[in-house]
Enzyme design. Sequence first.
Site, short mmCIF file in Angstrom:
data_model
loop_
_atom_site.label_atom_id
_atom_site.label_comp_id
_atom_site.label_asym_id
_atom_site.label_seq_id
_atom_site.Cartn_x
_atom_site.Cartn_y
_atom_site.Cartn_z
N ASP A 1 -11.16 -12.48 12.02
CA ASP A 1 -10.27 -12.40 10.85
C ASP A 1 -8.86 -12.84 11.26
OD1 ASP A 1 -8.85 -11.61 8.64
OD2 ASP A 1 -9.30 -9.48 8.85
N LYS B 1 -14.59 -8.99 0.80
CA LYS B 1 -14.53 -9.49 2.18
C LYS B 1 -15.91 -9.25 2.79
CE LYS B 1 -11.67 -9.26 6.34
NZ LYS B 1 -10.67 -8.50 7.13
N ASP C 1 2.48 1.76 3.33
CA ASP C 1 3.42 0.76 3.85
C ASP C 1 4.84 1.24 3.57
OD1 ASP C 1 1.23 -0.85 4.36
OD2 ASP C 1 1.49 -2.07 2.55
N ASP D 1 -1.19 -13.30 1.64
CA ASP D 1 -1.71 -12.18 2.44
C ASP D 1 -2.03 -12.71 3.83
OD1 ASP D 1 -2.65 -9.88 3.42
OD2 ASP D 1 -4.49 -9.83 2.24
N ASP E 1 -6.14 -14.45 9.14
CA ASP E 1 -4.98 -14.28 8.24
C ASP E 1 -3.83 -15.22 8.59
OD1 ASP E 1 -6.13 -12.37 6.56
OD2 ASP E 1 -5.38 -10.69 7.72
N GLU F 1 -11.01 -6.95 -4.49
CA GLU F 1 -10.91 -7.97 -3.42
C GLU F 1 -12.10 -7.86 -2.48
OE1 GLU F 1 -7.24 -7.90 -1.26
OE2 GLU F 1 -8.04 -9.14 0.37
N HIS G 1 -11.17 -14.65 3.30
CA HIS G 1 -12.40 -13.87 3.13
C HIS G 1 -13.55 -14.74 2.66
CE1 HIS G 1 -9.79 -9.98 2.65
NE2 HIS G 1 -9.59 -10.61 3.79
N GLU H 1 -9.50 -13.92 -1.76
CA GLU H 1 -8.65 -14.29 -0.61
C GLU H 1 -9.28 -15.49 0.11
OE1 GLU H 1 -6.91 -11.33 1.98
OE2 GLU H 1 -7.47 -12.51 3.75
N ASP I 1 -5.01 -13.99 -3.04
CA ASP I 1 -4.48 -13.82 -1.69
C ASP I 1 -4.58 -15.16 -0.96
OD1 ASP I 1 -3.87 -11.22 -2.14
OD2 ASP I 1 -5.26 -10.36 -0.68
N HIS J 1 0.88 -1.17 0.00
CA HIS J 1 0.00 0.00 0.00
C HIS J 1 0.91 1.22 0.00
CE1 HIS J 1 -2.34 -3.05 2.28
NE2 HIS J 1 -3.35 -2.57 1.59
N MET K 1 2.50 -5.70 -7.10
CA MET K 1 1.16 -5.13 -6.93
C MET K 1 1.22 -3.94 -5.99
SD MET K 1 -1.27 -5.12 -4.30
CE MET K 1 -1.93 -6.49 -3.41
C1 GLT Z 1 -5.44 -5.67 4.49
C2 GLT Z 1 -6.47 -6.73 4.20
C3 GLT Z 1 -6.15 -7.55 3.04
C4 GLT Z 1 -6.04 -6.79 1.75
C5 GLT Z 1 -5.00 -5.77 1.72
C6 GLT Z 1 -5.09 -4.99 0.44
S1 GLT Z 1 -4.88 -4.84 3.12
O1 GLT Z 1 -4.36 -6.23 5.13
O2 GLT Z 1 -6.61 -7.55 5.35
O3 GLT Z 1 -7.01 -8.62 2.88
O4 GLT Z 1 -5.68 -7.71 0.76
O5 GLT Z 1 -5.56 -3.69 0.59
MN MN Z 2 -6.20 -9.72 1.17
MN MN Z 3 -7.64 -10.94 5.11
#
Ligand code: GLT
Ligand code: MN
Ligand code: MN
Length: 388
Positions: A257, A185, A59, A289, A259, A183, A222, A219, A247, A56, A90
């Site tokens: 969430d 979510k 970042d 991600d 990750d 993307e 998500h 993702e 992702d 981003h 990206m």
């Molecule tokens: C953030 C989010 C991710 C996205 C990113 C892209 S930022 O960390 O949780 O799923 O992919 O903006």
């Molecule tokens: Mn993501």
């Molecule tokens: Mn995520």
Amino acid sequence: MTNDYTPLPEHKFSFGLWTVGNRGRDPFGDAVRPPVKPTELVRWLGEAGAWGVNLHDNDLVPIDASTADRDRIVAEFKGACADHGVVTSMVSANLFFDPVFRDGAFTSNDPAVRGYALQKTLRAMDLGGELGAKTYVVWGGREGTETDACRRPDAAVKRLRDAIDYVCDYSIANGYGYRIALEAKPNEPRGDIYFPTTGAYLGFITTLAHSEMVGVNPEVAHEHMAGLNMTHAVAQAWEAGKLFHIDLNDQVIGRHDQDFRFAAANPKAAFFLVKFLEDVGYDNPRHFDAHAYRTEDDEGVRDFARGCMRTYLILKEKAARWNADAEIQGILKEISADRPGTPTVEKHSTAHADALLAFDFDRKAIGQRRLPYEKLDQLTIEILLGAR
Ligand code: GLT
Ligand code: MN
Ligand code: MN
């Protein structure tokens, strides 16, 4: 069919600066790891065998940086990428962290918030252009509601369309050649986020002025948060020519969430995902991600990153083993064997419809075909567990 699972540039593995740079904050606790400079993260990634880095705007460049500071930071970062053989694959704009975006960015009711979000986006596109990125991700993290009293949801859809159309025109006007990846979510950080699933975005894309430039960035976590099957979402995107980015991570359905490291929670689902990507010859970035557990130090973060790539390559090898397994292939052949004489269902014509309507199907006999999915699944499990 064995290898040492060494990540190579040809695997196109990438990590966001926000993933390996994640400091372990959560809603209940502060950072547990010190900040690591982006140039240092690029060194880690290069050493670990990653191909690309994603970012981003903020970042890399602090939100209030002067132009001189920005230019110096970007030049240093480009130098680190060149030194360590890592490409910027990206970019995106952070439209979720700053309080100005507390009620969304492109879908906000406030024209000044929408304007600032778009300005920030164009600048992030300029940054990506400078770094050579070809994919631009739009994740509408704050584009949603806790109460639908605040706006009509179709107004949000229209505003997002205007924004994406603008972004496409800006990419064309500046010759950036971006492929825009949306993307989805379902929730977090908003109670409900607009366009909660990849499927929702696939429908939206067909309404855009430059739909050919726009695809999706599904993702794992998500889709799992929505209780859905990631591989099915990915397959639909792939079949539509819209799988621009992915992702990879993991998430237990029904939890916050998470990750997690790729395949940490659902290795079987991850196997079918990797198998799909490899079977169809997906060649866009394979982006992780995810972030390391909050218990980890810097070495643990590197374990996490190496683990994501290693697991992908292990699952890729398992997929090849599955495809080469004679018993599995025999079952697949059996369950989709031809039925000679059955009228064609591929394409309508009056003659085809007449033949179909006149045909006498032996329903009871047809329904008796053996479908040994217990066996098929057990063979899959045995490959995954290393017993086959
Ligand atoms: C953030 C989010 C991710 C996205 C990113 C892209 S930022 O960390 O949780 O799923 O992919 O903006
Ligand atoms: Mn993501
Ligand atoms: Mn995520």
